[in-house]
Motif scaffolding. Sequence first.
Motif, short mmCIF file in Angstrom:
data_model
loop_
_atom_site.label_atom_id
_atom_site.label_comp_id
_atom_site.label_asym_id
_atom_site.label_seq_id
_atom_site.Cartn_x
_atom_site.Cartn_y
_atom_site.Cartn_z
N GLY A 150 0.78 -1.19 0.10
CA GLY A 150 -0.09 0.11 -0.06
C GLY A 150 0.85 1.17 0.04
N GLY A 151 0.25 2.45 -0.34
CA GLY A 151 1.03 3.68 -0.31
C GLY A 151 0.44 4.29 -1.57
N THR A 152 1.14 5.32 -2.08
CA THR A 152 0.75 6.20 -3.32
C THR A 152 1.24 5.21 -4.59
N PRO A 153 0.36 4.87 -5.43
CA PRO A 153 0.81 4.40 -6.78
C PRO A 153 1.35 5.29 -7.62
N MET A 154 2.39 4.58 -8.34
CA MET A 154 3.31 5.32 -9.42
C MET A 154 2.17 5.72 -10.49
N PHE A 155 1.28 5.02 -10.73
CA PHE A 155 0.23 5.52 -11.94
C PHE A 155 -0.91 5.90 -11.43
N PRO A 156 -1.74 6.67 -12.07
CA PRO A 156 -3.04 6.46 -11.52
C PRO A 156 -4.00 5.71 -12.27
N GLN A 157 -5.31 5.64 -11.95
CA GLN A 157 -6.42 4.94 -12.86
C GLN A 157 -6.63 5.60 -14.05
N LEU A 158 -6.72 4.84 -14.87
CA LEU A 158 -6.79 5.78 -16.52
C LEU A 158 -8.10 5.02 -17.11
N ASP A 159 -8.47 5.77 -17.84
CA ASP A 159 -9.86 5.40 -18.80
C ASP A 159 -9.32 4.72 -19.94
N LYS A 160 -8.09 4.78 -20.34
CA LYS A 160 -7.53 4.08 -21.65
C LYS A 160 -6.25 3.72 -21.41
N HIS A 161 -5.58 2.75 -22.25
CA HIS A 161 -4.65 2.47 -22.19
C HIS A 161 -3.53 3.43 -22.71
N ILE A 162 -2.36 3.50 -22.39
CA ILE A 162 -1.20 4.02 -22.67
C ILE A 162 -0.03 3.09 -23.37
#
Length: 183
Positions: A150-162
Amino acid sequence: MRKLIYGFGVSVDGYVNDRDGNIDWTSPDDELHQFHNDRYRDLEVSLHGRRLYELMAEYWPHVAEDAPPIEREFAELWTNKPKVVFSRTLTEVGWNSRLVGANAVEEVRRLKAEGDGVMEVGGANLAASLIPHGIIDEYQVFVSPVVLGGGTPMFPQLDKHIRLRLVETRHFETAVMSRYVVD
């Protein structure tokens, strides 16, 4: 146009800090520290979120004279490097920094357009505000051999793939770096 890099130390399970906000598990070995020094030296400007700026400002301008040379080198690089700090709560910043209080996306677009060198974004929350807008050109992920749970994720949740393309991997004693460019 400037290239924008998002590079960060991350746990195997994808967090940049633990549940208490600590990053004491990311201590770099000398080779990795020198890699970061060399990378930082080549930046035109460094973009900081408030939390990262406060963490860096608490330590790097005050590195002891008897600290290892590699740390003194980074301290000098950090204090002298032009920085843009994004915060709605800070009222002032120091050490060659400029404060921006609103609209990070537009400011970063403007900064990218006004040069042709390299910038980096530091801070998971600031990066999370930029990632969905397609502003980041390269990701440098430094995975440390620790699971935080747990903690702060490196990436946010996204609506589409990168879509990314792996362009480099490098093994250090304390982390493995994977470098990706946006396809």
